[in-house]
Design a protein around this motif. Sequence first.
Motif, PDB file in Angstrom:
ATOM      1  N   ASP A 238       0.849  -1.209   0.074  1.00 45.80           N
ATOM      2  CA  ASP A 238      -0.012   0.027  -0.139  1.00 45.80           C
ATOM      3  C   ASP A 238       0.722   1.224   0.091  1.00 45.80           C
ATOM      4  OD1 ASP A 238      -2.350  -1.394   0.094  1.00 45.80           O
ATOM      5  OD2 ASP A 238      -2.316  -1.639   2.286  1.00 45.80           O
ATOM      6  N   TYR A 239       1.608   1.342  -1.342  1.00 44.40           N
ATOM      7  CA  TYR A 239       2.646   2.418  -1.252  1.00 44.40           C
ATOM      8  C   TYR A 239       2.436   3.690  -0.884  1.00 44.40           C
ATOM      9  CZ  TYR A 239       5.076  -1.543  -3.384  1.00 44.40           C
ATOM     10  OH  TYR A 239       5.478  -2.966  -3.576  1.00 44.40           O
ATOM     11  N   ALA A 240       0.935   4.128  -1.597  1.00 40.22           N
ATOM     12  CA  ALA A 240       0.370   5.700  -1.142  1.00 40.22           C
ATOM     13  C   ALA A 240       0.136   5.874   0.358  1.00 40.22           C
ATOM     14  CB  ALA A 240      -0.907   5.748  -2.047  1.00 40.22           C
ATOM     15  N   ASP A 270       7.494  -1.788  -8.941  1.00 41.70           N
ATOM     16  CA  ASP A 270       6.239  -2.521  -8.851  1.00 41.70           C
ATOM     17  C   ASP A 270       5.127  -2.005  -9.697  1.00 41.70           C
ATOM     18  OD1 ASP A 270       5.394  -4.837  -7.783  1.00 41.70           O
ATOM     19  OD2 ASP A 270       4.834  -3.865  -5.666  1.00 41.70           O
ATOM     20  N   ARG A 271       5.449  -1.064 -10.605  1.00 41.29           N
ATOM     21  CA  ARG A 271       4.690  -0.418 -11.466  1.00 41.29           C
ATOM     22  C   ARG A 271       3.441   0.507 -11.038  1.00 41.29           C
ATOM     23  NH1 ARG A 271       4.245  -5.292 -16.393  1.00 41.29           N
ATOM     24  NH2 ARG A 271       6.408  -5.686 -16.177  1.00 41.29           N
ATOM     25  N   LYS A 277       5.414   9.003  -8.914  1.00 40.50           N
ATOM     26  CA  LYS A 277       5.216  10.261  -9.147  1.00 40.50           C
ATOM     27  C   LYS A 277       5.152  11.394  -8.048  1.00 40.50           C
ATOM     28  CE  LYS A 277       2.930  13.131 -12.875  1.00 40.50           C
ATOM     29  NZ  LYS A 277       2.104  13.117 -14.016  1.00 40.50           N
ATOM     30  N   ASP A 278       4.098  11.022  -7.382  1.00 38.19           N
ATOM     31  CA  ASP A 278       3.796  11.657  -5.932  1.00 38.19           C
ATOM     32  C   ASP A 278       4.922  11.936  -5.081  1.00 38.19           C
ATOM     33  OD1 ASP A 278       1.289  11.935  -6.959  1.00 38.19           O
ATOM     34  OD2 ASP A 278       0.528  10.380  -5.437  1.00 38.19           O
ATOM     35  N   PHE A 306       7.347   6.141 -18.914  1.00 34.07           N
ATOM     36  CA  PHE A 306       6.470   4.991 -18.783  1.00 34.07           C
ATOM     37  C   PHE A 306       5.106   5.137 -18.761  1.00 34.07           C
ATOM     38  CE2 PHE A 306      10.514   3.169 -17.712  1.00 34.07           C
ATOM     39  CZ  PHE A 306      10.358   1.803 -17.694  1.00 34.07           C
ATOM     40  N   THR A 307       4.342   6.325 -18.617  1.00 36.39           N
ATOM     41  CA  THR A 307       3.017   6.559 -18.636  1.00 36.39           C
ATOM     42  C   THR A 307       2.379   7.289 -19.906  1.00 36.39           C
ATOM     43  OG1 THR A 307       3.377   8.428 -17.100  1.00 36.39           O
ATOM     44  CG2 THR A 307       2.887   6.423 -15.992  1.00 36.39           C
TER      45      THR A 307
END
Length: 595
Positions: A238-240, A270-271, A277-278, A306-307
């Motif tokens: 849960d990276y965010a 982990d894509r 970005k944040d 990548f995006t």
Amino acid sequence: MRKIVFILLFLITIFAKAQNVQLAYDYFRKGEYQKAASVYEELHLKNKNNRSYFSQLLRCYQQLNDYSKVEELVLEQQKQFPRQSYLLVELGYNYQIQDQKEKAIPLYDKALKTVESKPSSAYLTGRAFQNHNLLDYALRTYQKAMELKPKLNFNLYIANIYGEKGEIGKMFNSFLDMIAINPNYLSTIERYVAKFITDDNQNENNILFRKSILKRLQNNPNDSWNKLLSWLYMQQKDYAKALTQEKAIYKRNGSNLNTIFNIADISFEDRNYQTAKDAYIFVIEYAEQTMDVLEAENKLLKVESFTAKTEEDFNTIENKYQTLLSDYGTGSTTVNTQINYADFLVFKRNKPNKAIEILRKAEKVANSRYLLGAIKVKLADVLVFTDKFNQALITYTQVQTDLRGSEIAQTARLKVAKTSYYKGDFDWAKVQLKVLKAATSKLISNDALKLNLLIGDNIAGDTIRTALKKYAKADLLAFQNKTQAAIDTLNIVLKDFKGHAIEDEALYFQAQLFQKQQKFEFAEHNYQKIIQLKKDGILADDAYYELGQLYETTLNDKEKAKEMYEKIIFDYANSIFLVEARKKYRKLRGDKLEE
């Protein structure tokens, strides 16, 4: 001379003693308790202060069911050390294993009373109770000692006892008590807690641990609780949420930004591009060091590349690279940015000549052999992109030789294997991949293992190796961004080698390329065919997961998505997608998920 003789005799004695200790241990380990006891008896007789010899001799007698000798040994030790309360536990346990509980319990109670008068004896007494699985007595021992002498800290032992008893909530709280006393325990507690949680945020223990931390955070806000929450969220991917905690810590005390960078890097790998970005944007906003800002700007552009989807997006990124290099210069401090820019130009803009030009200039300013190695590896990548395989192999091999043992050298070796595979030289590729099994980087060793399996599975019984050569050609075309040509080549593989071992690999690879072209129905067809071909095949769970993702996010069929995830949950218990599939399934089913 006399002094030398004395030293020699002393060393011989020490050596002989060490040999006896090892001999006794070996006998015990092999279950030869009578032989072990005879050696430990001799060791104990010569050194009655050594608790290890005493304990091992006691265990030997117990294994031999010689309880009278145990009693005799303990009573003799009590005479020698009358204030050692743990001996009461050993004597009591000797009665207990003879079904004489009425004799054991008074001795246990007496041991507890001794701790009340002498709290410092709690460690040995508590450990003796623990060793014999008398967990409630051990718990009372440690708790009573801490109550009487608050400076004592047995929280780790208490926590472990609660863990053994299955009282996980109490165990977590004991761990948190340790951190409340001393924040330096944080990494130790993370190691212990890791044994009881999983990467599933809906796991019962994960929820319990999170709630325990949040309660502490509400009652007594401090960095330790934020750090622990951040760590938990990272385990759950849960990276965010982890980033939110680390931002709070940074804003509170302005510590370094290393953890934010770490979350960004892991999210990118982990894509999870949005969190990456944040995180990089946060660093750019708050960093005081110019090099931190440059690194974040550089990595942010990599995420954006990548995006990016449209020509306008790519033009914007190219302009940003040029601005960044204009602002910071093209010296040694921006070599990584120059490498990334070259990578972007060749693989996103199809401008290999311009990329080579940038890398050649970067070679002249690199101020370390590792930076130079990174430049050469990227240069060799461009050479592969332009079909100059021999030059690429020479360049990769040069890096391998110059930086032997480093991660860059291992990367270069992997690329030698991959380039050899593209050329159809599968035997040389396998030689390189065999070495990489022991690579220090998990990512490199995993990539090496995958390629090794692909080659091994598809050259067995095929002396000409035509199928794999064709597949490798498609793989090269995909690397060169010739997506349609790669798809067409895979069509030939699927037509000419139907029923061959490579068929499911070709279907899966082609499905991924269809998704890149946004031909989602074609991708769906391929994934379904993989399942029809080999329901128990190595790619079946991958196909189910990809179908679930397609139905959920693109083809807008939530019921079918749920069905795909359900298949993984019930039919593929060992799948690496199990946790994510379970999360997505619960969400689609409408379960109320713990936040």
